[in-house]
Design an enzyme around this catalytic site. Structure first.
Site, mmCIF file in Angstrom:
data_model
loop_
_atom_site.group_PDB
_atom_site.id
_atom_site.type_symbol
_atom_site.label_atom_id
_atom_site.label_comp_id
_atom_site.label_asym_id
_atom_site.label_seq_id
_atom_site.Cartn_x
_atom_site.Cartn_y
_atom_site.Cartn_z
ATOM 1 N N CYS A 243 0.759 -1.362 -0.180
ATOM 2 C CA CYS A 243 0.061 0.043 0.049
ATOM 3 C C CYS A 243 0.630 1.134 -0.146
ATOM 4 O O CYS A 243 0.671 2.023 -1.035
ATOM 5 C CB CYS A 243 -1.024 0.165 1.308
HETATM 6 N N1 LIG Z 1 -4.258 -6.199 2.209
HETATM 7 C C1 LIG Z 1 -4.481 -5.000 2.740
HETATM 8 O O1 LIG Z 1 -4.087 -4.475 3.737
HETATM 9 C C2 LIG Z 1 -5.020 -3.719 2.154
HETATM 10 C C3 LIG Z 1 -5.421 -2.582 2.679
HETATM 11 C C4 LIG Z 1 -5.857 -1.322 1.915
HETATM 12 C C5 LIG Z 1 -6.333 -1.789 0.829
HETATM 13 N N2 LIG Z 1 -6.057 -2.736 -0.126
HETATM 14 C C6 LIG Z 1 -6.018 -2.925 -1.343
HETATM 15 O O2 LIG Z 1 -6.961 -4.063 -1.640
HETATM 16 C C7 LIG Z 1 -6.750 -4.804 -2.842
HETATM 17 C C8 LIG Z 1 -6.162 -6.133 -2.809
HETATM 18 O O3 LIG Z 1 -5.228 -6.140 -1.862
HETATM 19 P P1 LIG Z 1 -4.854 -7.573 -1.001
HETATM 20 O O4 LIG Z 1 -3.772 -7.495 -0.424
HETATM 21 O O5 LIG Z 1 -5.959 -7.988 -0.345
HETATM 22 O O6 LIG Z 1 -4.493 -8.439 -2.307
HETATM 23 P P2 LIG Z 1 -3.957 -10.082 -2.449
HETATM 24 O O7 LIG Z 1 -2.369 -10.219 -3.105
HETATM 25 O O8 LIG Z 1 -4.233 -10.573 -1.014
HETATM 26 O O9 LIG Z 1 -5.061 -10.717 -3.496
HETATM 27 C C9 LIG Z 1 -6.438 -10.640 -3.407
HETATM 28 C C10 LIG Z 1 -6.511 -12.125 -4.182
HETATM 29 O O10 LIG Z 1 -6.922 -11.707 -5.463
HETATM 30 C C11 LIG Z 1 -6.778 -12.840 -6.281
HETATM 31 N N3 LIG Z 1 -6.848 -12.511 -7.613
HETATM 32 C C12 LIG Z 1 -5.682 -11.914 -8.476
HETATM 33 N N4 LIG Z 1 -6.327 -11.581 -9.500
HETATM 34 C C13 LIG Z 1 -7.487 -12.041 -9.641
HETATM 35 C C14 LIG Z 1 -8.553 -12.231 -10.718
HETATM 36 N N5 LIG Z 1 -8.418 -11.668 -12.094
HETATM 37 N N6 LIG Z 1 -9.803 -12.631 -10.364
HETATM 38 C C15 LIG Z 1 -9.817 -13.303 -9.015
HETATM 39 N N7 LIG Z 1 -9.097 -13.311 -8.122
HETATM 40 C C16 LIG Z 1 -8.034 -12.538 -8.417
HETATM 41 C C17 LIG Z 1 -5.548 -13.206 -5.813
HETATM 42 O O11 LIG Z 1 -5.219 -14.528 -6.147
HETATM 43 C C18 LIG Z 1 -5.559 -13.162 -4.278
HETATM 44 O O12 LIG Z 1 -5.834 -14.309 -3.511
HETATM 45 C C19 LIG Z 1 -5.462 -3.834 -3.462
HETATM 46 O O13 LIG Z 1 -5.956 -2.853 -4.323
HETATM 47 C C20 LIG Z 1 -4.959 -3.203 -2.219
HETATM 48 O O14 LIG Z 1 -4.126 -1.855 -2.563
HETATM 49 C C21 LIG Z 1 -5.260 -3.815 0.874
#
Ligand SMILES: NC(=O)c1ccc[n+]([C@@H]2O[C@H](COP(=O)([O-])OP(=O)(O)OC[C@H]3O[C@@H](n4cnc5c(N)ncnc54)[C@H](O)[C@@H]3O)[C@@H](O)[C@H]2O)c1
Length: 391
Positions: A243
């Site tokens: 992030c």
């Molecule tokens: N995790 C955090 O702490 C956090 C906090 C704030 C914002 N975000 C935002 O949330 C979003 C996701 O982050 P995250 O850390 O949960 O990601 P992550 O890397 O854990 O991925 C989430 C899931 O998405 C799946 N994925 C990827 N491409 C896909 C597709 N085309 N179809 C279906 N599934 C798919 C991946 O396999 C993974 O399991 C990002 O935009 C991030 O910036 C995350």
């Protein structure tokens, strides 16, 4: 899981088959969700995972939360988002609310997601509603979670706003509706850029203090006594995770698309990027100059305490810089079993100096301190102990 707790029936669609199998076997891949919590939801069929996008047709609410990384040019890479939205579109039923939780630049919902949905959705699907609701979760945080962190929503029209409010009010204590999806998307970038620039400020300030023999933490503590207008940030080896180092690059890219420059943010990014080199040089000045190839032990390689996540960790750059300067480097982190093609060593590894990058629970520094090993503490958590030098 927050939606499950609120009584929703939830399907997780993920294209990573191994993760789907793991989840359906009751093993949580998310640190803040316990296996017990997941297993309880699976047992009552309140939750299941699948890689099959046809499940989308059963949903009345769809939350998109795929990664939004940067590419090798450090520009927004929406490939995964586009792919997920395309997969969703083909199976959309009428009267479905589509929520964008992924972090991205302002205009992503209106200019990227909605056009893909409109192009690929079945002709029979009518009345699709849209809102942006940026994720704010802070992994490993024992106080703030999905329920008690206020949620922003920026809806495309009044009916979308009504439905998005109803959904998030069922899982969050407070929901704030902002005037447009672009305001919600921009607010998310502002929140994380705020952290990036304040960390950069304190990282630069640390270098100024250090070269003048002043302990920056004593300065931050002193400034923190002001009851208004100041908020303490602490220096470190750089910024990590998916992030803080990434989201501001969405902002700088967005500025360039609009013919402007976010020079202040770019400058902050450069300062943080230069920190591993600064820290490597500082560390090596502490080693006896007669040692030709110093042996350095890195303590903690995850990007922050309490998690095993090594994405964008500044420890990677630090390790590379130390090796480029001729050091032999090993590492340990109780939450990271394998990293950068190498296994961890233990506290008894024969080193000339150690550097505490991320303070993880259960690190036994006494063993190092008892051996008289100097530790450069980049976390300000070992103060006052023999042989410990503060960044
Ligand atoms: N995790 C955090 O702490 C956090 C906090 C704030 C914002 N975000 C935002 O949330 C979003 C996701 O982050 P995250 O850390 O949960 O990601 P992550 O890397 O854990 O991925 C989430 C899931 O998405 C799946 N994925 C990827 N491409 C896909 C597709 N085309 N179809 C279906 N599934 C798919 C991946 O396999 C993974 O399991 C990002 O935009 C991030 O910036 C995350």
């Amino acid at each position: 899981m927050a939606a499950v707790d609120a009584g929703w029936s939830v399907i997780g669609v993920d294209n990573l088959e191994a993760k789907v199998t793991q989840i359906n076997a009751g093993s949580s891949p998310v640190e803040d969700v316990t296996d017990g919590q997941l297993q309880a939801a699976l047992a009552i069929s309140a939750y299941r995972a699948t890689s099959d996008f046809t499940s989308v047709s059963a949903a009345s609410v769809i939350a998109i939360c795929v990664p939004t990384p940067v590419n090798e040019k450090r520009e927004p890479d929406l490939t995964l988002l586009r792919r997920a939205v395309t997969g969703i579109a083909a199976h959309l039923s009428s009267k479905t609310l589509v929520l964008s939780e992924s972090t991205s630049y302002p205009g992503t919902l209106r200019d990227v997601i909605i056009p893909i949905i409109n192009e690929f959705k079945p002709e029979t699907s009518k009345d699709i509603y849209f809102a942006s609701a940026p994720e704010r979760v802070n992994p490993g945080d024992l106080v703030w979670n999905q329920k008690n962190t206020p949620r922003l929503i920026g809806a495309i029209d009044a009916e979308s706003e009504r439905l998005a409010l109803a959904f998030y009010e069922s899982i969050c204590d407070a929901v704030i509706s902002v005037p447009s999806p672009e305001v919600a998307e921009a607010a998310k970038l502002l929140e994380n850029t705020f952290r990036l620039v304040n960390i950069a400020l304190v990282n630069e300030f640390t270098q100024l203090c250090s070269s003048n023999g002043i302990n920056v933490h004593e300065v931050i503590d002193a400034a923190s006594s002001k009851p208004y207008g100041f908020m303490p940030f602490r220096p470190g080896v750089g910024v990590g995770g998916h992030c803080i180092p990434v989201d501001p690059l969405y902002l700088t890219w967005w500025a360039r698309q609009n013919g402007s420059r976010a020079t202040f943010v770019e400058s902050a990014d450069s300062i943080n990027h230069a920190m591993p080199q600064y820290v490597a040089e500082r560390l090596l000045t502490l080693v006896d100059s007669s040692i030709a190839k110093p042996r350095v032990l890195i303590l903690g390689v995850a990007y922050k305490p309490g998690v095993g996540d090594v994405r964008e960790t500044p420890a990677k750059d630090l390790r590379a810089r130390l090796m480029a300067e001729g050091a032999e480097v090993a590492w340990l982190d109780p939450l990271v079993p394998f990293w950068e093609g190498t296994f961890p060593v233990d506290m008894d590894w024969d080193c000339d100096i150690a550097i505490l990058v991320t303070r993880q629970p259960e690190m036994q520094f006494e063993r190092l301190i008892a051996r008289g090993i100097q530790i450069l503490d980049c976390t300000n958590s070992l103060t006052g102990q023999s042989g410990v030098i503060t960044l």
